[in-house]
Write a protein that holds these residues in place. Structure first.
Motif, PDB file in Angstrom:
ATOM      1  N   UNK A   2      36.337  29.354  35.779  1.00 37.97           N
ATOM      2  CA  UNK A   2      37.544  28.886  36.371  1.00 37.97           C
ATOM      3  C   UNK A   2      37.201  27.480  36.996  1.00 37.97           C
ATOM      4  N   UNK A   3      38.047  26.676  36.929  1.00 37.45           N
ATOM      5  CA  UNK A   3      38.246  25.085  37.335  1.00 37.45           C
ATOM      6  C   UNK A   3      38.690  25.083  38.778  1.00 37.45           C
ATOM      7  N   UNK A   6      42.399  24.760  38.557  1.00 36.82           N
ATOM      8  CA  UNK A   6      43.053  26.113  38.460  1.00 36.82           C
ATOM      9  C   UNK A   6      43.320  26.859  39.450  1.00 36.82           C
ATOM     10  N   UNK A   7      42.263  26.873  40.312  1.00 38.63           N
ATOM     11  CA  UNK A   7      42.527  27.660  41.546  1.00 38.63           C
ATOM     12  C   UNK A   7      43.756  26.700  42.634  1.00 38.63           C
ATOM     13  N   UNK A   8      43.596  25.479  42.252  1.00 40.59           N
ATOM     14  CA  UNK A   8      44.722  24.905  43.506  1.00 40.59           C
ATOM     15  C   UNK A   8      46.069  25.047  42.883  1.00 40.59           C
ATOM     16  N   UNK A   9      46.228  25.382  41.619  1.00 39.33           N
ATOM     17  CA  UNK A   9      47.600  25.587  40.876  1.00 39.33           C
ATOM     18  C   UNK A   9      48.146  27.002  41.263  1.00 39.33           C
ATOM     19  N   UNK A  10      47.341  27.753  41.925  1.00 33.03           N
ATOM     20  CA  UNK A  10      47.769  29.353  42.197  1.00 33.03           C
ATOM     21  C   UNK A  10      48.587  29.126  43.632  1.00 33.03           C
ATOM     22  N   UNK A  11      49.257  30.199  43.825  1.00 34.71           N
ATOM     23  CA  UNK A  11      50.000  30.320  45.073  1.00 34.71           C
ATOM     24  C   UNK A  11      49.069  31.575  45.955  1.00 34.71           C
ATOM     25  N   UNK A  12      48.944  31.440  46.906  1.00 28.39           N
ATOM     26  CA  UNK A  12      48.233  32.335  47.796  1.00 28.39           C
ATOM     27  C   UNK A  12      49.237  33.140  48.354  1.00 28.39           C
ATOM     28  N   UNK A  13      48.860  34.570  48.194  1.00 32.25           N
ATOM     29  CA  UNK A  13      49.894  35.549  48.792  1.00 32.25           C
ATOM     30  C   UNK A  13      49.081  36.623  49.636  1.00 32.25           C
ATOM     31  N   UNK A  26      41.626  22.961  49.828  1.00 32.76           N
ATOM     32  CA  UNK A  26      40.078  22.634  49.981  1.00 32.76           C
ATOM     33  C   UNK A  26      39.264  24.077  49.850  1.00 32.76           C
ATOM     34  N   UNK A  27      37.949  23.792  49.507  1.00 32.00           N
ATOM     35  CA  UNK A  27      37.192  24.734  49.465  1.00 32.00           C
ATOM     36  C   UNK A  27      35.754  24.510  50.347  1.00 32.00           C
ATOM     37  N   UNK A  28      35.235  25.575  50.772  1.00 32.04           N
ATOM     38  CA  UNK A  28      34.146  25.545  51.480  1.00 32.04           C
ATOM     39  C   UNK A  28      33.067  26.219  50.381  1.00 32.04           C
ATOM     40  N   UNK A  29      31.920  25.318  50.063  1.00 29.17           N
ATOM     41  CA  UNK A  29      31.043  25.886  49.057  1.00 29.17           C
ATOM     42  C   UNK A  29      29.547  25.949  50.043  1.00 29.17           C
ATOM     43  N   UNK A  30      28.987  26.868  49.714  1.00 32.76           N
ATOM     44  CA  UNK A  30      27.580  27.043  49.869  1.00 32.76           C
ATOM     45  C   UNK A  30      26.546  26.299  49.173  1.00 32.76           C
ATOM     46  N   UNK A  31      25.893  25.272  49.628  1.00 29.97           N
ATOM     47  CA  UNK A  31      25.247  24.314  48.960  1.00 29.97           C
ATOM     48  C   UNK A  31      23.882  24.869  48.378  1.00 29.97           C
ATOM     49  N   UNK A  36      31.375  29.646  46.520  1.00 30.20           N
ATOM     50  CA  UNK A  36      32.380  29.156  47.273  1.00 30.20           C
ATOM     51  C   UNK A  36      32.487  30.328  48.376  1.00 30.20           C
ATOM     52  N   UNK A  37      32.471  29.775  49.766  1.00 30.44           N
ATOM     53  CA  UNK A  37      32.384  30.826  50.695  1.00 30.44           C
ATOM     54  C   UNK A  37      33.628  31.142  51.259  1.00 30.44           C
ATOM     55  N   UNK A  38      34.822  29.873  51.116  1.00 29.45           N
ATOM     56  CA  UNK A  38      35.860  30.141  51.822  1.00 29.45           C
ATOM     57  C   UNK A  38      37.031  29.430  51.127  1.00 29.45           C
ATOM     58  N   UNK A  39      38.244  29.540  51.201  1.00 27.87           N
ATOM     59  CA  UNK A  39      39.518  28.849  50.826  1.00 27.87           C
ATOM     60  C   UNK A  39      40.110  28.196  52.023  1.00 27.87           C
ATOM     61  N   UNK A  40      40.635  27.059  51.871  1.00 28.84           N
ATOM     62  CA  UNK A  40      41.055  26.411  52.905  1.00 28.84           C
ATOM     63  C   UNK A  40      42.568  26.223  52.314  1.00 28.84           C
ATOM     64  N   UNK A  41      43.833  26.576  53.191  1.00 30.46           N
ATOM     65  CA  UNK A  41      45.184  26.659  52.906  1.00 30.46           C
ATOM     66  C   UNK A  41      45.923  25.717  53.903  1.00 30.46           C
ATOM     67  N   UNK A  42      47.004  24.981  53.725  1.00 33.33           N
ATOM     68  CA  UNK A  42      47.798  24.081  54.183  1.00 33.33           C
ATOM     69  C   UNK A  42      47.244  22.906  54.602  1.00 33.33           C
ATOM     70  N   UNK A  43      47.731  22.223  55.631  1.00 27.46           N
ATOM     71  CA  UNK A  43      47.296  20.880  56.220  1.00 27.46           C
ATOM     72  C   UNK A  43      47.452  19.592  55.126  1.00 27.46           C
TER      73      UNK A  43
END
Length: 93
Positions: A2-3, A6-13, A26-31, A36-43
């Motif tokens: 998954x790119x 592709x994730x950014x195009x999906x709605x979060x429900x 945005x995404x938080x990624x564990x380096x 991926x550790x979390x998704x960021x929505x909004x802003x």
């Protein structure tokens, strides 16, 4: 595979109430692990977090994701209100 686009195009429900929360900004990624550790929505107004986090963003930990479908990402955010809040949500056990 998954790119990010592709994730950014999906709605979060939210599964708790069926409400559309928005899309991924945005995404938080564990380096260390590369996961991926979390998704960021909004802003609005930020480009993949280059200018910091806004107050109206919601951070959803990866463990709160129930299912990633073809059009939507289902999450469990039990304490979500009508307005975005700048805090992380934890999935209930």
């Amino acid at each position: 595979m998954l790119k990010i686009s592709d994730l950014q195009a999906k709605d979060i429900v939210n599964m708790e109430n069926g409400r559309r929360l928005g899309t991924i900004t945005d995404l938080d990624i564990n380096l260390t692990t590369g996961q991926i550790s979390s998704l960021v929505i909004g802003g609005g107004g930020k480009v993949m977090g280059l200018f910091g986090r806004g107050e109206d963003e919601v951070v959803i930990p990866w463990k709160n994701i129930i299912k990633i479908g073809s059009d939507v990402i289902l999450v469990e955010v039990p304490q979500f209100n009508d307005r975005f809040k700048p805090k992380s949500f934890e999935r209930r056990s």
